[in-house]
Design an enzyme around this catalytic site. Structure first.
Site, PDB file in Angstrom:
ATOM      1  CD  GLU A   1      44.190  -9.468 -63.878  1.00  0.00           C
ATOM      2  OE1 GLU A   1      43.765  -9.798 -62.750  1.00  0.00           O
ATOM      3  OE2 GLU A   1      44.551  -8.312 -64.152  1.00  0.00           O
TER       4      GLU A   1
ATOM      5  CD  GLU B   1      51.245  -7.224 -62.498  1.00  0.00           C
ATOM      6  OE1 GLU B   1      51.234  -6.119 -61.925  1.00  0.00           O
ATOM      7  OE2 GLU B   1      50.353  -7.588 -63.291  1.00  0.00           O
TER       8      GLU B   1
ATOM      9  CG  ASP C   1      43.127  -4.330 -66.097  1.00  0.00           C
ATOM     10  OD1 ASP C   1      44.351  -4.106 -65.991  1.00  0.00           O
ATOM     11  OD2 ASP C   1      42.558  -5.298 -65.535  1.00  0.00           O
ATOM     12  CB  SER C   2      47.227  -0.051 -66.488  1.00  0.00           C
ATOM     13  OG  SER C   2      47.505  -0.099 -67.880  1.00  0.00           O
TER      14      SER C   2
ATOM     15  CE  LYS D   1      46.946  -8.423 -69.470  1.00  0.00           C
ATOM     16  NZ  LYS D   1      46.344  -8.662 -68.119  1.00  0.00           N
TER      17      LYS D   1
ATOM     18  CG  ASP E   1      44.069  -6.431 -69.426  1.00  0.00           C
ATOM     19  OD1 ASP E   1      43.750  -7.613 -69.222  1.00  0.00           O
ATOM     20  OD2 ASP E   1      44.862  -5.800 -68.706  1.00  0.00           O
TER      21      ASP E   1
END
Length: 256
Positions: A114, A181, A44-45, A112, A82
């Site tokens: 979070e 992270e 999602d960057s 992925k 993501d």
């Protein structure tokens, strides 16, 4: 042969380090794959590449559009999708729908998500039972920027124990790997040694089972660099010089 989630787990057992980077289109996916990257995260960057200030505004449709392009360029690496903010947190049914689209429409081989709190652990378990490979992500979680900021996580003994417990719970729920992270390197080492699944570090020291960075950071294309990133080549400067040379030749009638 294409890399699988099971291979990554085997590589941890063998002590083979996992190389991961992010991609956002066909060209970046193709180049990273050809260079031998093991895991390509359509992160999602991507939000930053699209001009957003944070990852929060990114939509599932935007992610799907770019992930399809990345997947068309990748032959060997494992492609992980993501899931964006609020596409999996409402319920495990919502997560199942979003993850299903990532695998069916974009051709991703895993997703992925979070977080490591109980609701996320339950969601991971439901996804895995449905046949969706899941990568966890704890520590600094960018989708929680308004809650956590961008500071290092797990710095106190209590916070560290919480992250260790979350990692163990994610493994028990069936996650095939976990991104750690921006946490202290000694904490990342503890977590890595406790798990049988690989840890992928980003700003978490050298004791993780693999490393991931945002590719635009590696290539010097980002406007702001995180403190743990390394610039291996400054493409921003190279591109600017190339464009300026081209413009000068056009204006001086030297090109074509």
């Amino acid at each position: 042969m294409p890399i699988t989630t099971q291979q990554l787990i085997q590589w941890k057992q063998q002590g083979r380090t996992i190389v991961a980077l992010t991609a956002w289109d066909y060209t970046s996916g193709r180049l990273l794959d050809a260079a031998g990257v093991d895991l390509i995260l359509v992160g999602d960057s991507l939000a930053v590449m699209l001009g957003y200030e944070t990852t929060i505004p990114l939509t599932l449709e935007e992610m799907l559009h770019h992930a399809k392009a990345v997947r068309r360029g990748v032959k060997r690496a494992l492609v992980v999708f993501d899931l964006p903010f609020l596409t999996y947190q409402e319920s495990f049914q919502q997560a199942m729908h979003s993850a299903g689209r990532a695998l069916k429409e974009a051709g991703a081989q895993a997703v992925k998500i979070e977080g490591g709190h109980p609701a996320i652990i339950e969601t991971v378990s439901h996804l895995v039972q449905a046949g969706v490979p899941v990568m966890g992500h704890i520590g600094l979680t960018p989708q929680s920027i308004h809650q956590l900021g961008l500071k290092q996580q797990g710095k106190t003994p209590t916070a560290g124990e919480k992250l260790i417990a979350e990692a163990i719970a994610l493994e028990a729920a069936g996650a095939f790997s976990i991104v750690l992270e921006h946490i202290p390197s000694d904490l990342a080492a503890q977590i890595s040694h406790k798990l049988t699944i690989p840890t992928i570090g980003i700003g978490a020291g050298s004791e993780c089972d693999g490393q991931v960075l945002v590719t635009s950071d590696v290539l010097g294309l980002s406007e702001r660099q995180p403190p743990f990133a390394k610039v291996y080549v400054n493409l921003s400067e190279a591109i600017a010089r190339a464009v300026q040379d081209y413009a000068a030749e056009v204006r001086e009638h030297k090109f074509p």
